[in-house]
Design a protein around this motif. Structure first.
Motif, PDB file in Angstrom:
ATOM      1  N   ARG A 188     -35.869  25.204 -34.832  1.00  0.00           N
ATOM      2  CA  ARG A 188     -35.627  25.412 -33.395  1.00  0.00           C
ATOM      3  C   ARG A 188     -34.903  26.743 -33.174  1.00  0.00           C
ATOM      4  NH1 ARG A 188     -34.846  22.135 -28.760  1.00  0.00           N
ATOM      5  NH2 ARG A 188     -34.754  20.178 -29.891  1.00  0.00           N
TER       6      ARG A 188
ATOM      7  N   ARG B 227     -38.548  33.805 -29.460  1.00  0.00           N
ATOM      8  CA  ARG B 227     -38.837  33.901 -28.025  1.00  0.00           C
ATOM      9  C   ARG B 227     -37.941  34.934 -27.360  1.00  0.00           C
ATOM     10  NH1 ARG B 227     -37.959  28.834 -25.518  1.00  0.00           N
ATOM     11  NH2 ARG B 227     -37.369  27.911 -27.487  1.00  0.00           N
TER      12      ARG B 227
ATOM     13  N   LEU C   9     -23.263  25.382 -14.638  1.00  0.00           N
ATOM     14  CA  LEU C   9     -24.151  26.003 -15.625  1.00  0.00           C
ATOM     15  C   LEU C   9     -25.316  26.594 -14.853  1.00  0.00           C
ATOM     16  CD1 LEU C   9     -25.348  26.439 -18.558  1.00  0.00           C
ATOM     17  CD2 LEU C   9     -26.599  24.311 -18.159  1.00  0.00           C
ATOM     18  N   CYS C  10     -25.595  27.843 -15.096  1.00  0.00           N
ATOM     19  CA  CYS C  10     -26.819  28.395 -14.503  1.00  0.00           C
ATOM     20  C   CYS C  10     -27.273  29.632 -15.256  1.00  0.00           C
ATOM     21  CB  CYS C  10     -26.648  28.706 -13.026  1.00  0.00           C
ATOM     22  SG  CYS C  10     -25.682  30.179 -12.671  1.00  0.00           S
ATOM     23  N   VAL C  11     -28.577  29.890 -15.117  1.00  0.00           N
ATOM     24  CA  VAL C  11     -29.206  31.106 -15.622  1.00  0.00           C
ATOM     25  C   VAL C  11     -29.984  31.705 -14.449  1.00  0.00           C
ATOM     26  CG1 VAL C  11     -31.004  31.962 -17.196  1.00  0.00           C
ATOM     27  CG2 VAL C  11     -29.338  30.269 -18.010  1.00  0.00           C
TER      28      VAL C  11
ATOM     29  N   ARG D  93     -34.971  32.600 -16.992  1.00  0.00           N
ATOM     30  CA  ARG D  93     -35.024  31.235 -17.545  1.00  0.00           C
ATOM     31  C   ARG D  93     -36.117  31.098 -18.605  1.00  0.00           C
ATOM     32  NH1 ARG D  93     -33.950  28.305 -11.728  1.00  0.00           N
ATOM     33  NH2 ARG D  93     -31.864  29.207 -11.521  1.00  0.00           N
ATOM     34  N   ARG D  94     -36.010  30.037 -19.356  1.00  0.00           N
ATOM     35  CA  ARG D  94     -36.952  29.665 -20.418  1.00  0.00           C
ATOM     36  C   ARG D  94     -36.939  30.661 -21.574  1.00  0.00           C
ATOM     37  NH1 ARG D  94     -39.961  25.008 -19.845  1.00  0.00           N
ATOM     38  NH2 ARG D  94     -39.203  25.003 -21.949  1.00  0.00           N
ATOM     39  N   HIS D  95     -35.818  31.323 -21.798  1.00  0.00           N
ATOM     40  CA  HIS D  95     -35.683  32.189 -22.976  1.00  0.00           C
ATOM     41  C   HIS D  95     -34.528  31.741 -23.864  1.00  0.00           C
ATOM     42  CE1 HIS D  95     -38.771  34.942 -21.773  1.00  0.00           C
ATOM     43  NE2 HIS D  95     -38.178  35.221 -20.632  1.00  0.00           N
ATOM     44  N   GLY D  96     -34.093  30.523 -23.682  1.00  0.00           N
ATOM     45  CA  GLY D  96     -33.049  29.996 -24.560  1.00  0.00           C
ATOM     46  C   GLY D  96     -31.633  30.294 -24.115  1.00  0.00           C
TER      47      GLY D  96
ATOM     48  N   GLY E 102     -29.857  29.185 -21.403  1.00  0.00           N
ATOM     49  CA  GLY E 102     -29.101  27.992 -21.006  1.00  0.00           C
ATOM     50  C   GLY E 102     -28.617  27.236 -22.234  1.00  0.00           C
ATOM     51  N   ARG E 103     -29.488  27.120 -23.222  1.00  0.00           N
ATOM     52  CA  ARG E 103     -29.088  26.443 -24.466  1.00  0.00           C
ATOM     53  C   ARG E 103     -27.971  27.214 -25.162  1.00  0.00           C
ATOM     54  NH1 ARG E 103     -31.467  22.682 -27.244  1.00  0.00           N
ATOM     55  NH2 ARG E 103     -33.514  22.889 -26.295  1.00  0.00           N
TER      56      ARG E 103
ATOM     57  N   ASN F  35     -33.492  16.900 -11.515  1.00  0.00           N
ATOM     58  CA  ASN F  35     -33.388  18.188 -12.218  1.00  0.00           C
ATOM     59  C   ASN F  35     -33.797  18.016 -13.680  1.00  0.00           C
ATOM     60  OD1 ASN F  35     -32.736  20.673 -13.242  1.00  0.00           O
ATOM     61  ND2 ASN F  35     -30.685  20.761 -12.333  1.00  0.00           N
TER      62      ASN F  35
ATOM     63  N   ALA G 144     -35.347  19.935 -15.787  1.00  0.00           N
ATOM     64  CA  ALA G 144     -35.081  21.031 -16.731  1.00  0.00           C
ATOM     65  C   ALA G 144     -33.683  20.860 -17.338  1.00  0.00           C
ATOM     66  CB  ALA G 144     -35.190  22.376 -16.019  1.00  0.00           C
TER      67      ALA G 144
ATOM     68  N   LEU H 188     -32.501  19.698 -21.223  1.00  0.00           N
ATOM     69  CA  LEU H 188     -31.582  20.521 -22.016  1.00  0.00           C
ATOM     70  C   LEU H 188     -30.396  19.684 -22.496  1.00  0.00           C
ATOM     71  CD1 LEU H 188     -30.252  23.099 -23.108  1.00  0.00           C
ATOM     72  CD2 LEU H 188     -29.495  23.624 -20.782  1.00  0.00           C
ATOM     73  N   TYR H 189     -29.764  18.957 -21.584  1.00  0.00           N
ATOM     74  CA  TYR H 189     -28.581  18.178 -21.956  1.00  0.00           C
ATOM     75  C   TYR H 189     -28.928  17.113 -22.990  1.00  0.00           C
ATOM     76  CZ  TYR H 189     -26.518  20.355 -17.781  1.00  0.00           C
ATOM     77  OH  TYR H 189     -26.062  21.249 -16.855  1.00  0.00           O
TER      78      TYR H 189
HETATM   79  C1  COA Z   1     -30.947  24.358 -16.389  1.00  0.00           C
HETATM   80  C2  COA Z   1     -30.971  25.847 -16.754  1.00  0.00           C
HETATM   81  C3  COA Z   1     -29.550  26.336 -16.952  1.00  0.00           C
HETATM   82  C4  COA Z   1     -31.740  26.011 -18.082  1.00  0.00           C
HETATM   83  O1  COA Z   1     -31.636  27.380 -18.460  1.00  0.00           O
HETATM   84  P1  COA Z   1     -32.762  28.083 -19.345  1.00  0.00           P
HETATM   85  O2  COA Z   1     -32.198  29.329 -19.886  1.00  0.00           O
HETATM   86  O3  COA Z   1     -34.030  28.189 -18.582  1.00  0.00           O
HETATM   87  O4  COA Z   1     -32.954  26.992 -20.489  1.00  0.00           O
HETATM   88  P2  COA Z   1     -33.455  27.245 -21.982  1.00  0.00           P
HETATM   89  O5  COA Z   1     -34.518  28.291 -22.004  1.00  0.00           O
HETATM   90  O6  COA Z   1     -32.278  27.453 -22.857  1.00  0.00           O
HETATM   91  O7  COA Z   1     -34.136  25.843 -22.308  1.00  0.00           O
HETATM   92  C5  COA Z   1     -33.411  24.841 -22.985  1.00  0.00           C
HETATM   93  C6  COA Z   1     -34.144  23.526 -22.829  1.00  0.00           C
HETATM   94  O8  COA Z   1     -34.070  23.088 -21.475  1.00  0.00           O
HETATM   95  C7  COA Z   1     -35.287  22.419 -21.130  1.00  0.00           C
HETATM   96  N1  COA Z   1     -35.890  23.167 -20.043  1.00  0.00           N
HETATM   97  C8  COA Z   1     -35.409  24.288 -19.469  1.00  0.00           C
HETATM   98  N2  COA Z   1     -36.186  24.655 -18.429  1.00  0.00           N
HETATM   99  C9  COA Z   1     -37.176  23.741 -18.358  1.00  0.00           C
HETATM  100  C10 COA Z   1     -38.265  23.561 -17.473  1.00  0.00           C
HETATM  101  N3  COA Z   1     -38.508  24.411 -16.456  1.00  0.00           N
HETATM  102  N4  COA Z   1     -39.071  22.499 -17.666  1.00  0.00           N
HETATM  103  C11 COA Z   1     -38.847  21.636 -18.675  1.00  0.00           C
HETATM  104  N5  COA Z   1     -37.817  21.762 -19.566  1.00  0.00           N
HETATM  105  C12 COA Z   1     -37.001  22.797 -19.387  1.00  0.00           C
HETATM  106  C13 COA Z   1     -36.142  22.387 -22.372  1.00  0.00           C
HETATM  107  O9  COA Z   1     -35.824  21.193 -23.053  1.00  0.00           O
HETATM  108  C14 COA Z   1     -35.618  23.587 -23.137  1.00  0.00           C
HETATM  109  O10 COA Z   1     -35.793  23.447 -24.512  1.00  0.00           O
HETATM  110  P3  COA Z   1     -37.092  24.093 -25.209  1.00  0.00           P
HETATM  111  O11 COA Z   1     -37.133  25.530 -24.798  1.00  0.00           O
HETATM  112  O12 COA Z   1     -36.845  23.890 -26.669  1.00  0.00           O
HETATM  113  O13 COA Z   1     -38.278  23.334 -24.673  1.00  0.00           O
HETATM  114  C15 COA Z   1     -31.695  26.692 -15.666  1.00  0.00           C
HETATM  115  O14 COA Z   1     -32.949  26.098 -15.414  1.00  0.00           O
HETATM  116  C16 COA Z   1     -30.926  26.810 -14.355  1.00  0.00           C
HETATM  117  O15 COA Z   1     -30.069  27.672 -14.203  1.00  0.00           O
HETATM  118  N6  COA Z   1     -31.252  25.951 -13.377  1.00  0.00           N
HETATM  119  C17 COA Z   1     -30.620  25.998 -12.039  1.00  0.00           C
HETATM  120  C18 COA Z   1     -29.184  25.571 -12.096  1.00  0.00           C
HETATM  121  C19 COA Z   1     -29.025  24.192 -12.669  1.00  0.00           C
HETATM  122  O16 COA Z   1     -29.831  23.296 -12.446  1.00  0.00           O
HETATM  123  N7  COA Z   1     -27.940  24.012 -13.439  1.00  0.00           N
HETATM  124  C20 COA Z   1     -27.603  22.742 -14.026  1.00  0.00           C
HETATM  125  C21 COA Z   1     -26.834  21.948 -13.045  1.00  0.00           C
HETATM  126  S1  COA Z   1     -26.421  20.348 -13.721  1.00  0.00           S
END
Ligand code: COA
Length: 180
Positions: A8, A15, A98-100, A105-108, A110-111, A137, A139, A143-144
């Protein structure tokens, strides 16, 4: 939290590298006082009408600066943040934000923010981390869950009207001591 499997980690690195020079990976660092205006801008961009009021952001920074992390793209623009509030009395912590940025987004990222904050919380002696998430939510929930968070209580941790009428949330929890 369980350790991130090697495949992973490598996939995430690949990515991030594939994002190209225009989307170079931002630096993850502790927030500074001078970040507050940019943090408010980002928070409003992402959370809009439910963004933190400026005065509250300021005081959260004053209380929890050690657990306030940002993604800095090196040009003065922030691309993400995570904030955890901690309680010294019962070794509890809540993820308060938490936000990106939408275009990163989708580049790791948030993780990366969540993984680092969990490392720091554990290092500080925190035993439990909780958070709330909007039930739809997916996404954030995915992640969580991938980091080991599980619903607290029945009905998938659903707490109706948690933030007021119609503002339901799920409460998720991660036990840092069990996950060592
Ligand atoms: C939630 C958030 C922080 C994720 O950030 P991100 O950088 O896009 O996430 P990552 O690329 O690190 O993805 C981590 C995991 O999250 C999940 N994930 C993230 N975006 C997703 C999407 N659009 N659909 C499905 N799964 C998703 C996946 O499990 C992913 O793991 P994978 O890449 O191995 O499949 C981002 O979508 C965000 O800022 N959202 C708006 C604010 C928010 O909702 N904050 C949380 C409040 S509780």
């Amino acid at each position: 939290m369980t350790a991130e499997p090697l495949e992973r980690f490598l996939d995430r690195r690949a990515r991030l590298a594939a994002a190209g020079p225009d989307e170079a990976s931002p630096i993850l660092r502790t927030a500074r006082e001078s970040d507050l205006p940019e943090l408010r801008r980002l928070d409003r961009e992402v959370f809009q009408e439910v963004a933190y009021p400026g005065f509250l952001f300021r005081q959260l920074y004053d209380m929890y600066a050690g657990h306030f992390l940002v993604l800095d793209d090196g040009t003065g623009t922030l691309r993400g943040y995570v904030l955890a509030g901690t309680s010294a009395l019962d070794r509890d912590s809540w993820i308060l934000g938490l936000c990106v940025a939408p275009d990163r987004r989708r580049h790791g990222l948030g993780r990366e923010l969540m993984t680092e904050i969990l490392v720091r919380l554990r290092r500080s002696g925190v035993e439990r981390v909780r958070l709330t998430v909007e039930p739809g939510n997916s996404a954030a929930i995915l992640l969580y869950r991938s980091l080991g968070f599980r619903p607290e209580g029945p009905h998938g941790g659903l707490r109706r009207d948690y933030f007021g009428p119609g503002m339901h949330r799920r409460v998720l929890r991660l036990d840092l001591t069990a996950a060592r």
